[in-house]
Design an enzyme around this catalytic site. Structure first.
Site, mmCIF file in Angstrom:
data_model
loop_
_atom_site.group_PDB
_atom_site.id
_atom_site.type_symbol
_atom_site.label_atom_id
_atom_site.label_comp_id
_atom_site.label_asym_id
_atom_site.label_seq_id
_atom_site.Cartn_x
_atom_site.Cartn_y
_atom_site.Cartn_z
ATOM 1 N N ARG B 120 -44.673 111.257 -11.283
ATOM 2 C CA ARG B 120 -46.100 111.601 -11.384
ATOM 3 C C ARG B 120 -46.520 112.065 -12.777
ATOM 4 O O ARG B 120 -47.501 112.785 -12.924
ATOM 5 C CB ARG B 120 -46.504 112.652 -10.341
ATOM 6 N N LYS B 142 -55.461 104.199 -22.137
ATOM 7 C CA LYS B 142 -55.486 103.201 -21.067
ATOM 8 C C LYS B 142 -54.103 102.572 -20.953
ATOM 9 O O LYS B 142 -53.565 102.057 -21.932
ATOM 10 C CB LYS B 142 -56.497 102.108 -21.378
ATOM 11 N N GLU B 184 -60.009 92.345 -32.983
ATOM 12 C CA GLU B 184 -60.428 93.683 -32.528
ATOM 13 C C GLU B 184 -61.003 94.491 -33.695
ATOM 14 O O GLU B 184 -61.928 95.281 -33.516
ATOM 15 C CB GLU B 184 -59.248 94.429 -31.884
ATOM 16 N N LYS B 226 -62.512 104.303 -32.613
ATOM 17 C CA LYS B 226 -62.100 104.315 -31.210
ATOM 18 C C LYS B 226 -61.896 105.743 -30.714
ATOM 19 O O LYS B 226 -62.279 106.079 -29.589
ATOM 20 C CB LYS B 226 -60.833 103.493 -30.995
ATOM 21 N N GLU B 236 -64.362 106.107 -19.449
ATOM 22 C CA GLU B 236 -65.216 104.938 -19.465
ATOM 23 C C GLU B 236 -66.366 105.036 -18.487
ATOM 24 O O GLU B 236 -66.633 104.124 -17.712
ATOM 25 C CB GLU B 236 -64.377 103.664 -19.207
ATOM 26 N N ARG B 240 -67.669 104.178 -23.750
ATOM 27 C CA ARG B 240 -66.380 103.528 -23.952
ATOM 28 C C ARG B 240 -66.419 102.055 -23.560
ATOM 29 O O ARG B 240 -65.660 101.242 -24.098
ATOM 30 C CB ARG B 240 -65.285 104.259 -23.159
ATOM 31 N N ASN B 244 -65.405 96.940 -24.888
ATOM 32 C CA ASN B 244 -65.069 95.703 -24.181
ATOM 33 C C ASN B 244 -65.907 94.514 -24.644
ATOM 34 O O ASN B 244 -65.910 93.472 -23.979
ATOM 35 C CB ASN B 244 -65.243 95.901 -22.674
ATOM 36 N N HIS B 247 -64.709 90.997 -24.051
ATOM 37 C CA HIS B 247 -63.529 91.057 -23.189
ATOM 38 C C HIS B 247 -63.754 90.441 -21.813
ATOM 39 O O HIS B 247 -62.827 89.911 -21.222
ATOM 40 C CB HIS B 247 -63.055 92.509 -23.030
ATOM 41 N N HIS B 251 -61.251 87.783 -20.904
ATOM 42 C CA HIS B 251 -60.335 87.886 -19.757
ATOM 43 C C HIS B 251 -60.398 86.622 -18.914
ATOM 44 O O HIS B 251 -59.387 86.192 -18.355
ATOM 45 C CB HIS B 251 -60.688 89.100 -18.908
ATOM 46 N N HIS B 264 -54.596 87.678 -26.746
ATOM 47 C CA HIS B 264 -55.732 88.517 -26.356
ATOM 48 C C HIS B 264 -56.850 88.467 -27.407
ATOM 49 O O HIS B 264 -58.019 88.254 -27.082
ATOM 50 C CB HIS B 264 -55.244 89.948 -26.150
#
Lengths: 365, 365
Positions: B120, B142, B184, B226, B236, B240, B244, B247, B251, B264
């Site tokens: 955890r 992330k 990016e 960032k 987010e 935030r 994206n 993206h 994606h 990517h």
């Protein structure tokens, strides 16, 4: 109706305890019309409760998808968890979905971890159906799955939005499952509340008979005790570790015997006696106190010795993989009276072995 | 040496940027003598860096275990993640262990999620080796893995204890990987900082030549941008999401083409042009601005059209599974100038389709 709140700042949530809660759509706060739900349960519980809960939610204009998992601790795995993710993605569930866990500890832990991890975290609601999950695993936000090399080794802290305990669920529990839950109930008395332990000695027969007033008060008291501990120590830096009394020994039993063969509460019951015996050998607990614990566990129908298949030496390798181990040093929760316990580091292995030895019924003698 | 701090209260952490950092044990703060480490990398990077980093750590009296994973986005899965858990359990790593991610985004995301989930949550350190991961995925916490039905659908927010960026790593990057990182970099200029976009137009050749002063400043500026966004919006909820840009389209390309076939950054580059074209059709962006973006991407060696294998209609089903989708409604990050962008809901599907259509090179024409 009993209602308490687990105080965790902006992650605070209510626990509601009463009969017939599953028949009332307002029980399922904070769901509202238009919400989407993925209701997760297992093959055993589905015929008992699934249609009822789905119907009540759908009547409240909530869109319900369901996922039925196989029943048993051996299915609390990453592979089965992935079935929940697949169902969520196949149903195009977004970040605004709510996972609802309808079941015992296995369903609650897995569904909670699925909620913690799906799209990096969505809301979830616990509907615990066993006494064990009502008094223990549904409160506090510990979620996760097992790994073949260790129980609960993969998981997250993720608090539910609410916990709804319908006492009617206890009517369908087997005697063995009821006893398993009582092991955790008795644990609260030993580690935190001597008065509650006294109350249990007087009221155990009422609980075994599922007397609803006694049971509601018992569950409420356990949830209160656990909620206080969790509020003070959400991520188990200190006090929360006390809740693991008997668990380090118990996990060794569960792992060695194969998950699911000994119920969690059964393993914890034997483990609590081993912890008491260890405390005796350290001179901080008396055999009279241990005898009170053994007596209450026996009356609840619980084992007070380890399985005959295990020798004392079989425990340690498992215990040294426990999450409480720091820098290779065994840390144990040990009682200091009926109503108080503490975490102790560096307990000598031979003392632990001797304590376990005393809890082994050797079939050849 | 460039050094910045990501401000997140008690989860704040430093990012250090310089050449030769991997040769200095003090770079690896907060590791200290006696600590245990699980160093995770992939088959491609292991021969380049693994022994060097292990030796430096071992000389500082840190106990290092290693796990080498297969290389590629297609291995960013629950199954491969489980290999890390197995290695940790086989090595009896406790809650006090530290996972160290030595690699690009795939290694960082997986190692970070392993750290978030093992017992955890344990500590982790990022050693990003690609430009893409240095300016993007190593900052912000992330973490996660892919599911066959969607990229990054399973994961956690889990902040590293520190990020160590050794510029020497860029010397072994392929031109295609360098370009993927520059996609990016260019994104930050478009969404947050028009002056930085201007600077990139002037200094792109120096970056392509790996000029170390230009590269150090570029990486620092991207991390700063960032870090500011992450500090304001860790989970987010709002700002935030701007990160994206491109993206959601990208994606769709990655998913349709099979993870790993388009890098990517390549997919994001084409996606940013699609976003710009969408913004044009909504009257909030000009074709002259889009042309500046296309020109800079082309100079960096990046695609500005989607793959010829995909028709416009192939994008939408993937895009509707995006994590930004709420209640089934497509939400897109769209530019409003060079240096500013916003999240927009309810963009008509035919506008999006027409914008994608403009970015498709039809091989039969």
């Amino acid at each position: 109706m009993e209602k308490i709140t687990v105080l965790l700042g902006d992650r605070s949530y209510p626990i509601t305890i009463a009969a017939n809660l599953f028949d009332d759509p307002t029980s399922f706060w904070p769901l509202k019309p238009g919400d989407r739900v993925m209701l997760v349960t297992n093959e055993t519980l589905a015929p008992l409760y699934l249609n009822n809960v789905r119907l009540i939610l759908e009547q409240a204009d909530i869109r319900v998808d369901t996922r039925i998992l196989p029943d048993g601790e051996q299915y609390k795995s990453l592979e089965v968890l992935n079935q929940v993710f697949t169902a969520l993605l196949e149903g195009s569930h977004g970040r605004d979905t709510t996972l609802v866990a309808l079941g015992g500890g296995v369903i609650g832990d897995m569904t909670g971890f699925a909620a913690a991890s799906y799209q990096r975290g969505v809301r979830f609601i616990q509907l615990p159906t066993t006494l064990l999950s009502q008094v223990d695993s549904s409160v506090g936000g510990k979620t996760g799955v097992n790994h073949p090399l260790g129980k609960n080794m993969i998981g997250a802290f993720h608090q539910p939005a609410s916990v709804v305990i319908d006492l009617n669920c206890l009517n369908t529990l087997s005697a063995r499952e009821l006893a398993s839950g009582l092991a955790e109930v008795i644990k609260y008395g030993i580690i935190l509340d001597g008065d509650f332990f006294d109350w249990l000695e007087i009221n155990l027969n009422a609980l075994l008979a599922l007397d609803s007033a006694a049971m509601a008060w018992c569950i409420r008291r356990c949830c209160e005790l656990k909620a206080d501990v969790v509020a003070a120590d959400e991520r188990e830096g200190g006090q929360r570790a006390l809740l693991n009394l008997g668990h380090t020994f118990g996990h060794a039993i569960e792992a060695h015997m194969g998950y699911g063969n000994w119920l969690h509460g059964e393993a914890v019951a034997a483990g609590m006696v081993m912890a008491a015996r260890t405390a005796e050998r350290l001179g901080q607990f008396t055999s009279v106190q241990t005898a009170r614990i053994i007596d209450l566990l026996k009356r609840a129908g619980l084992p007070t010795n380890g399985p005959s298949e295990m020798r004392a030496e079989d425990y340690l390798p498992h215990m040294l993989r426990d999450k409480k181990v720091l820098a290779g040093e065994l840390r144990l929760v040990l009682p200091i009276s009926i109503g108080a316990a503490q975490v102790q580091s560096g307990v000598a292995h031979d003392i632990v072995l001797a304590a376990i030895e005393k809890c082994i019924v050797n079939p050849t003698f």
